[in-house]
Design an enzyme around this catalytic site. Structure first.
Site, PDB file in Angstrom:
ATOM      1  N   HIS A   1      44.377  30.469  39.065  1.00  0.00           N
ATOM      2  CA  HIS A   1      43.003  30.960  39.171  1.00  0.00           C
ATOM      3  C   HIS A   1      42.369  31.118  37.802  1.00  0.00           C
ATOM      4  O   HIS A   1      41.190  30.800  37.603  1.00  0.00           O
ATOM      5  CB  HIS A   1      42.988  32.291  39.930  1.00  0.00           C
ATOM      6  CG  HIS A   1      41.622  32.878  40.072  1.00  0.00           C
ATOM      7  ND1 HIS A   1      41.309  34.141  39.646  1.00  0.00           N
ATOM      8  CD2 HIS A   1      40.476  32.367  40.585  1.00  0.00           C
ATOM      9  CE1 HIS A   1      40.043  34.377  39.892  1.00  0.00           C
ATOM     10  NE2 HIS A   1      39.512  33.326  40.459  1.00  0.00           N
TER      11      HIS A   1
ATOM     12  N   GLU B   1      41.155  27.825  36.707  1.00  0.00           N
ATOM     13  CA  GLU B   1      39.904  27.424  37.348  1.00  0.00           C
ATOM     14  C   GLU B   1      38.718  27.863  36.484  1.00  0.00           C
ATOM     15  O   GLU B   1      37.748  27.118  36.294  1.00  0.00           O
ATOM     16  CB  GLU B   1      39.815  28.042  38.740  1.00  0.00           C
ATOM     17  CG  GLU B   1      38.480  27.841  39.429  1.00  0.00           C
ATOM     18  CD  GLU B   1      38.127  28.992  40.354  1.00  0.00           C
ATOM     19  OE1 GLU B   1      36.953  29.410  40.361  1.00  0.00           O
ATOM     20  OE2 GLU B   1      39.033  29.479  41.069  1.00  0.00           O
ATOM     21  N   HIS B   2      38.798  29.078  35.937  1.00  0.00           N
ATOM     22  CA  HIS B   2      37.727  29.582  35.079  1.00  0.00           C
ATOM     23  C   HIS B   2      37.710  28.875  33.726  1.00  0.00           C
ATOM     24  O   HIS B   2      36.639  28.551  33.198  1.00  0.00           O
ATOM     25  CB  HIS B   2      37.888  31.092  34.877  1.00  0.00           C
ATOM     26  CG  HIS B   2      37.515  31.895  36.085  1.00  0.00           C
ATOM     27  ND1 HIS B   2      36.320  32.563  36.197  1.00  0.00           N
ATOM     28  CD2 HIS B   2      38.178  32.126  37.248  1.00  0.00           C
ATOM     29  CE1 HIS B   2      36.264  33.180  37.368  1.00  0.00           C
ATOM     30  NE2 HIS B   2      37.383  32.929  38.024  1.00  0.00           N
TER      31      HIS B   2
ATOM     32  N   GLU C   1      36.665  40.260  37.905  1.00  0.00           N
ATOM     33  CA  GLU C   1      36.574  39.765  39.280  1.00  0.00           C
ATOM     34  C   GLU C   1      37.566  40.505  40.171  1.00  0.00           C
ATOM     35  O   GLU C   1      37.237  40.870  41.310  1.00  0.00           O
ATOM     36  CB  GLU C   1      36.857  38.266  39.320  1.00  0.00           C
ATOM     37  CG  GLU C   1      36.771  37.660  40.707  1.00  0.00           C
ATOM     38  CD  GLU C   1      37.072  36.175  40.733  1.00  0.00           C
ATOM     39  OE1 GLU C   1      37.388  35.652  41.824  1.00  0.00           O
ATOM     40  OE2 GLU C   1      36.998  35.532  39.664  1.00  0.00           O
TER      41      GLU C   1
END
Length: 457
Positions: free
Chosen positions: A62, A65-66, A144
């Protein structure tokens, strides 16, 4: 062009078709023409998700992904967003247990730009990845987590239920968001090694759907992706198989600041890509898929013990899927009363199966959902990638509707009887925090004094 092979188009449901091609470096390319509107969707799936992570380094998929939006050799900083949006397109990326995907929907005449952007970061992200971008996105992901998990009512339910349903050491035991400790522990070299291993053309599927010229599109794909080298260092994901039945109810009770009591549960169900999974999807649709479902009619309309009751399927290919139950109670209703009603409805369904009317409605509901996804260029691009990565054949996406409609009521009843049982679920029970005045009230204190304290708070 130095392609490994080029498949011929295959007719599919609704007149949709797709062709598959492969570059010499292993990149699989799936094309589907649709000239209804002058737009094109680009979708790139990498075969990497949280199931590929190891203990102590959760959240890397994840986080990456950023990082993929933090600049590459030719597109520094926030340039990817700026170029796509400046051209009239939209874009994003997501991470799951089983994949990481990136996607753009563009005006058709801007397709080349989207392909160049995706190829540039696949081929050159490492040259731009530094400590500054690493720290920046580490903080973004941690925020997040706070906003979506740690600081919202019921926010950690998915994480808790996943950890219960999949035992310690199982590749699906942790969710893609990762833990705060592991996010802090991830180093720049960890990120670089992760990229080298997984962000290679032979570990990806690229789909392009919409108002395209296939020959020109393939020429662009070869031009921009063809020179990116493959990488052979990837290990297969750890085995995610488990017994069909948990063998006992796993339970956790939580007292938190939530607006209402809640009952949530995860049932172990068949792997995605099987007839049994499609049958389970229909069972959960009849039981909890919308306001016409059995649980909504029983708990919300008839008994008025709940304000919401839903049941859905989390499809997983590398591990048992999960049937996801979520019930929020009404007023002062206690969870045991809700749980007893749920078990009664599940037992009745297992004994009797769905009615003909329920089967027709559930199949129509799932058919509409599938056609909605396949009816947009972005949705079709995503499904073509999904079936190519997880099941080896993108054409399966175009016939998924037919497989759902082929399931019988007997199959639906059978999977419900075998799997929707109390000994095959992980359960969360949420209890709201007591008001402070009540929690701290000394024995024998008068109701009058308690009311005064409450009024002063």
């Amino acid at each position: 062009m130095p392609m490994g092979h080029t498949a011929t188009a295959q007719d599919a449901s609704g007149g949709l078709s797709a062709t598959e091609h492969r570059l010499a470096n292993g990149l699989r390319v799936v094309l589907s023409e649709d000239h209804l509107t002058p737009v094109a969707a680009v979708c790139l799936w990498y075969d990497v998700g949280s199931r590929h992570e190891v203990k102590g380094r959760t959240g890397l998929a994840h986080l990456f992904e950023h990082l993929m939006f933090q600049g590459s050799a030719s597109v520094p900083g926030n340039g990817h967003f700026e170029l796509v949006q400046g051209a009239g397109g939209s874009l994003n990326g997501t991470t799951s247990f089983e994949r990481t995907n990136y996607f753009e929907t563009m005006p058709a005449h801007q397709l080349e730009l989207a392909l160049w952007l995706e190829a540039d970061r696949m081929g050159s992200l490492l040259s731009a990845l530094d400590e500054e971008s690493m720290e920046n996105q580490r903080d973004v992901v941690k925020n997040e987590r706070r906003q979506r998990y740690d600081n919202v009512p019921y926010g950690t339910a998915f994480e808790r239920l996943t950890a219960l349903a999949y035992p310690e050491g199982h590749p699906y035991h942790h969710t893609p968001i990762g833990s705060m400790a592991d996010l802090d522990a991830a180093s720049l070299e960890d990120a670089r090694a992760f990229f080298r291993t997984y962000y290679a053309p032979n570990n990806a599927v690229l789909s392009v759907v919409g108002d395209i010229d296939p020959e020109q599109t393939l020429a662009w794909v070869e031009k921009y992706f063809g020179s990116i080298p493959s990488h052979d260092g990837k290990l297969p994901p750890r085995d995610g198989s488990l017994p069909e039945i948990m063998g006992g109810q796993l339970r956790e009770e939580i007292t938190e600041e939530v607006p209402a009591r809640a009952l949530m549960a995860a049932y172990r169900l068949p792997h995605d890509g099987t007839r049994e999974a499609d049958a389970a999807d229909l069972a959960l649709t009849v039981l909890g898929g919308g306001e016409s479902s059995r649980l909504h009619n029983r708990l919300v309309r008839r008994d008025q013990t709940a304000v919401a009751a839903g049941f859905g399927l989390l499809r997983l290919a590398g591990a048992p899927s999960l049937g996801w139950l979520d019930v929020k109670t009404s007023g002062g209703v206690e969870v045991p009363r809700i749980e007893a009603a749920v078990d009664e409805e599940l037992a009745r369904f297992a004994a009797e199966g769905p009615t003909a009317e329920e089967m027709e409605r559930a199949q129509a509901q799932l058919e509409r959902e599938w056609l909605d996804r396949l009816g947009t260029v972005a949705g079709r691009a995503d499904e073509l990638c999904r079936f190519a990565v997880l099941f080896g054949d993108p054409q399966l996406a175009l016939t998924a509707v037919d497989r759902v409609l082929d399931i019988t009521a007997e199959e639906v009843q059978a999977v419900a009887a075998a799997r929707l049982r109390p000994d095959n679920r992980a359960v969360l029970v949420y209890e709201p925090l007591a008001p402070e005045a009540e929690a701290e009230e000394p024995a024998g204190e008068s109701a009058e004094n308690t009311d005064t304290e409450k009024a002063a708070q």
